[in-house]
Enzyme design. Structure first.
Site, PDB file in Angstrom:
ATOM      1  N   PRO A 866       0.775  -1.042  -0.181  1.00 41.33           N
ATOM      2  CA  PRO A 866      -0.001   0.096  -0.300  1.00 41.33           C
ATOM      3  C   PRO A 866       1.310   1.287   0.200  1.00 41.33           C
ATOM      4  O   PRO A 866       2.243   1.955   0.859  1.00 41.33           O
ATOM      5  CB  PRO A 866      -0.838   0.015   1.351  1.00 41.33           C
ATOM      6  CG  PRO A 866      -0.930  -1.931   1.583  1.00 41.33           C
ATOM      7  CD  PRO A 866       0.728  -1.733   0.958  1.00 41.33           C
ATOM      8  N   CYS A 867       0.111   1.927  -0.804  1.00 42.20           N
ATOM      9  CA  CYS A 867       1.194   3.477  -0.907  1.00 42.20           C
ATOM     10  C   CYS A 867       0.630   4.343  -0.332  1.00 42.20           C
ATOM     11  O   CYS A 867       1.098   5.745  -0.443  1.00 42.20           O
ATOM     12  CB  CYS A 867       1.504   3.625  -2.652  1.00 42.20           C
ATOM     13  SG  CYS A 867      -0.371   4.542  -2.856  1.00 42.20           S
ATOM     14  N   GLN A 868       0.017   4.320   0.639  1.00 40.70           N
ATOM     15  CA  GLN A 868      -1.493   5.437   1.130  1.00 40.70           C
ATOM     16  C   GLN A 868      -0.751   6.839   1.851  1.00 40.70           C
ATOM     17  O   GLN A 868      -0.695   7.946   1.513  1.00 40.70           O
ATOM     18  CB  GLN A 868      -2.526   5.375   2.227  1.00 40.70           C
ATOM     19  CG  GLN A 868      -3.163   4.541   0.795  1.00 40.70           C
ATOM     20  CD  GLN A 868      -3.295   3.498   0.751  1.00 40.70           C
ATOM     21  OE1 GLN A 868      -2.125   3.022   1.053  1.00 40.70           O
ATOM     22  NE2 GLN A 868      -5.035   2.921   1.048  1.00 40.70           N
TER      23      GLN A 868
END
Length: 908
Positions: A866-868
């Site tokens: 995940p890159c949030q």
DNA sequence: GTAACGATGAATTTCTGG
DNA sequence: CCAGAAATTCATCGTTAC
């Protein structure tokens, strides 16, 4: 004042099995170093740091340069280097104060507004200074041969950092870059799909000229591998110096409590200038094997790792048969290794039934333990005492687990007791309860175990900063000295990464506050919430599995700069010559791994990720080279980079090609030909309405045009009617990214579909990278797919024409899983899609073992975490690796390194 | 499900002193 | 005219209150 060095073997213990995280610490006989007096310059003693089962030789507290004993082991060359760097790097570092930004006042109306922001010059902004001499300490930590090895290995890396120079050099140096063959018409695997494939591969094989210095480099490596360690350096030093060093090291190791015979063996095997950790571990292994041949599988794993580390003649795939064919080591050593391999790995749990591995010639079971309980008791007692535990403590441990077969349980318990003894009880009582868990065996005895934060930082998180820097960071970040939580330590590490150099100095100007405190409670809450829901153990977020030692920084040895992303063309685009890269033998070869995330992370985050993935340089690509949309991403992988091909036919490369119907309404002042990055949210209707309102005028003024254009770019709007901008549709995104149209249709709510696509791989780009696997796996591939999402990697492999024999897909979202499953059926796959596991955190060592046994191994571990917390779009929590979701990267790192460790130790 | 919500860092352009 | 510094432009796998 005494300084105690301990060799720690840190092993992750599968968290699903144990309710609490367990860190196994093997403490050897204490290595006592006596300080003369504290000096201003402190020395970190740190040895090599390996993967999860690696070794760390460290010092809890600073060791002065004037250390009498230590100085015996340091050559005069070291001291000169240290002094030189201290003299040159002593400037005070000032904290850079970020320049503030000033927004233009009128931002309410669209007309006559500008979004441009002007940087206000900051008078407080002082120039960055060179790193302080903290890193000099690390020069000392590496013994002379180690240092030479490091420098030798760094050369190609540093050379690679300047792509332009290298490519220019390659172009200038040779015209031997040739397109050897070109053939077209390689279709998809006919057996995998009922319909004929639409894609063909354009095979363009490029060969790189082997440059002279690289040839020499390889030659040197191989030679070194074959020579005895002592002989490696005999040419560089005269005999008397060597003898003196030998004696010095012998004395040094004797004072650590080891037997002379063992020391001699170790020095002969590794040379007098070998790293302490290697020597100590070698001796420990000898001891362990002498005392008892069946201590446990984990100890034998160390022998394997060390042996493999030292064996530079190893083949890339590391199959043992191949190793033996290549290895010139003596017959005795070979027997020892064979014995070790036979006894290693795959310790079956009592309740587990071990499936028969295909094509196995060896058993996975470890050797049987002594049957006699008294014998077991004595064995365990001897082992614990040899590890340096206090006899009283050993008695306590043996009272409870005296006849325990699993040596790790004993060590866990012993460690917990040792920790408990070491901590201040009064402080413990005053501290709030912590989520940090102790081994479950101890919980009944130790209600609130006090864990020293610094110990945890150094032991588990393998922090190599000096004690002074750590002390200051503790104060600055207001981190508790006992029982700090993992996220607090992660924040501390981040802070140290950013300001460790300054903290090593006597700099008063550093006024940074804790940059990570905001989301700490969030993460803790989430972890406990998930624990309550049974999704994970509260201590699932184990520390990173791989953290190579920090590189020494000296005048001539400066950390390479962050890789440039200009153009984002990775190691080369289709039709271009490929920039070579040099992977170490430990990293190259199957099983391959492939990690993806956004290119524009907060500063330094890619470097951290890189350090956790074998220190492989990230490859930055922008998918605009492969499709009609931008998608700048970074990739860390150990795939070959030569011989890549792209899938054909070419997809629509521009918006106009993708959506020809929009050309009739496209304003002449909108020059876009590519979409910007596909985000996870759609443009709001008011934006489109505002644009329409401002377009009532036939020809809007330039400033309005500019503003409209900015919004069109931000939200990927297209002109679907006169003066009517509309957001790009889901189907168009699918096509942009390389999926078939309707790939995601029917599985998601509207917003979720947009988000799922926004989170996906660019199939075209990934396929380009994966294309090198096709000749390697003509009969199909076994894939462990983490964070699968909507299956971008699987679609890419399929479109290249690689048969998917096995795909173990780990994806937490149900709609994503359904989407992948539907695609699997629709594309006529004949392999196995295993979606048993939904959460990567549930994939512990036991689960990975069983998967490996079930499928006989994996060829590719692929995932984009995940890159949030990395994304520039995140206005709230762009906190990097310590973020709530982005910390999942460590799960990828853990699983990838664990699977590689298992697979590479599997008998072929 | 909708709509309003900036900061960051790299790339590019402009300025400035020699 | 040039190199370096400073200013500006540009894009960004998103969060959260409603």
């Amino acid at each position: 004042m005494e300084e105690v060095l301990r060799v720690l073997k840190i092993e992750r213990v599968q968290h699903a099995e144990l309710p609490a995280a367990v860190t196994t610490v093997v403490v050897p006989p204490p290595l006592v170093l006596v300080k003369d007096e504290p000096k201003e310059t402190v020395l970190e003693v740190a040895g090599h740091d390996d993967q999860s089962t690696g070794l760390v030789l460290f010092s809890n507290t600073p060791v002065s340069i004037g250390n009498q004993i230590l100085s015996q082991g340091i050559t005069s060359r070291h001291e000169e280097k240290l002094q030189a760097t201290v003299a040159n790097g002593g400037g005070a570092a000032a904290a850079a104060i970020r320049t503030s930004t000033q927004q233009e006042a009128n931002n309410k109306t669209l007309l006559h507004t500008s979004s441009s922001k002007k940087r206000v010059p900051d008078e407080c902004n002082e120039p960055q200074v060179q790193p302080p001499p903290r890193h000099l300490m690390r020069v000392l930590q590496a013994a002379a041969p180690e240092e030479e090895e490091m420098e030798k290995e760094k050369k190609p890396v540093q050379k690679n950092t300047n792509r332009h120079e290298e490519s220019a050099a390659v172009a200038a140096s040779s015209s031997s870059f040739q397109v050897r063959s070109e053939s077209k018409g390689q279709g998809l695997n006919p057996s995998s799909s009922g319909t004929p494939p639409n894609f063909v591969c354009q095979m363009i094989t490029t060969t790189m000229p082997l440059q002279a210095e690289e040839k020499e480099e390889i030659h040197t490596d191989d030679d070194d591998a074959l020579l005895p360690a002592i002989a490696q350096h005999s040419g560089a030093r005269n005999g008397s110096t060597l003898e003196l060093d030998f004696t010095t090291r012998q004395i040094q190791l004797q004072e650590m409590g080891f037997e002379e015979g063992l020391i001699t063996q170790a020095l002969r095997a590794h040379g007098v200038h070998a790293d302490d950790s290697i020597l100590v571990q070698f001796i420990l292994d000898l001891q362990t094997n002498t005392v008892n041949n069946s201590i446990g599988s984990n100890n034998t794993e160390i022998v394997i790792e060390n042996w493999q580390d030292e064996d530079e003649g190893e083949l890339p795939n590391h199959r043992e048969e191949d190793i033996f064919e290549q290895d010139d080591s003596s017959e005795g050593e070979r027997d020892e290794v064979e014995t070790t391999l036979e006894s290693c790995s795959y310790v079956p749990q009592p309740e587990q039934s071990i499936g028969q591995m295909p094509n196995k010639t060896r058993t996975w079971d470890r050797p049987s333990s002594p049957v006699n309980p008294t014998e077991k008791y004595t064995r365990n007692q001897t082992f614990l005492l040899h590890q340096g535990f206090d006899p009283v403590l050993v008695e306590k441990v043996l009272e409870k687990f005296g006849e325990e077969d699993d040596i790790n349980q004993l060590l866990d318990y012993a460690l917990a007791l040792a920790n408990c003894d070491a901590a201040s009880i009064s402080m413990r009582n005053s501290m709030p309860s912590t989520s940090y868990s102790v081994p479950f065996q101890c919980q009944e005895l130790i209600e609130t175990p006090a864990v020293n934060t610094v110990d945890k930082l150094v032991n588990e998180f393998k922090c190599t900063f000096s004690a002074r820097a750590i002390e200051r960071a503790l104060e600055r970040c207001e981190t508790p000295r006992l029982n700090a939580k993992d996220h607090q330590i992660v924040a501390l590490l981040d802070f140290l990464d950013a300001h460790g150099d300054e903290l090593d100095q006597d700099v008063e100007a550093c006024t940074m506050s804790n940059p990570r405190s905001k989301e700490n409670t969030d993460w803790e809450d989430i972890r406990h919430l998930m624990a309550e829901e049974g999704q994970m153990s509260p201590k699932t977020m184990l520390p990173p599995t791989y953290r190579p030692p920090k590189k020494a920084k000296g005048l001539e040895n400066i950390e390479p700069p962050e890789p440039k992303r200009k153009g984002a063309q990775g190691f080369g685009l289709p039709g271009m010559t490929v920039r070579r890269r040099h992977l170490s033998r430990d990293v190259e070869g199957a099983p391959f791994f492939y990690f993806e995330n956004v290119a524009t992370m907060p500063k330094g985050e890619w470097s951290k990720i890189q350090r956790h993935l074998y220190d492989i340089e990230p490859e930055f690509y922008d998918s605009l080279h492969f499709s009609a949309c931008r998608r700048p991403r970074g990739y860390i992988h150990n795939l070959p980079v030569e011989g890549r091909v792209k899938i054909l036919p070419d997809p629509p490369m521009t918006i106009q090609e993708l959506m020809p119907q929009t050309q009739a309404f496209w304003p002449h002042w909108d020059p876009r030909t590519k979409f910007n990055c596909i985000n996870t949210v759609k443009a709001s209707q008011p934006i489109c309405r505002k644009i329409q309102e401002n377009l009532e005028v036939e020809e809007p003024p330039p400033d309005i045009q500019r503003m409209i254009l900015k919004w069109c770019k931000t939200w990927n709007l297209v002109w679907t009617a006169p003066n009517l901008p509309s957001p790009i549709s889901e189907n168009e995104i699918e096509e942009c990214l390389g999926f078939d149209r309707d790939h995601t249709r029917g599985f998601f709510a509207t917003t979720r579909r947009f988000a799922a696509l926004g989170n996906s791989f660019s199939v075209y780009t990934v396929a380009y990278h994966f294309s090198v696997l096709k000749p390697l796996y003509p009969n199909g591939i076994r894939v462990l797919s983490l964070f699968t999402g909507i299956g971008g990697a699987e679609v890419a492999l399929h479109k290249i024409g690689i048969k998917l024999n096995v795909v173990v897909s780990v994806e937490i979202q149900e709609d994503n899983r359904a989407c992948v499953e539907a695609w699997w059926r629709a594309s006529g796959q004949t392999g196995t899609l295993d979606q048993t596991y939904h959460n990567v955190m549930s994939l512990g060592r036991n689960e990975l073992r069983s998967l490996l046994q079930k499928y006989g191994g994996f060829d590719l571990i692929v995932g984009g975490s995940p890159c949030q917390n990395f994304s520039g779009n995140n206005r709230v929590n762009r906190t990097g690796l310590s973020g709530v979701t982005s910390i999942m990267f460590f799960e990828y790192s853990r699983i990838a390194t664990t699977v590689r460790e298992f697979v590479r130790h599997m008998p072929s």
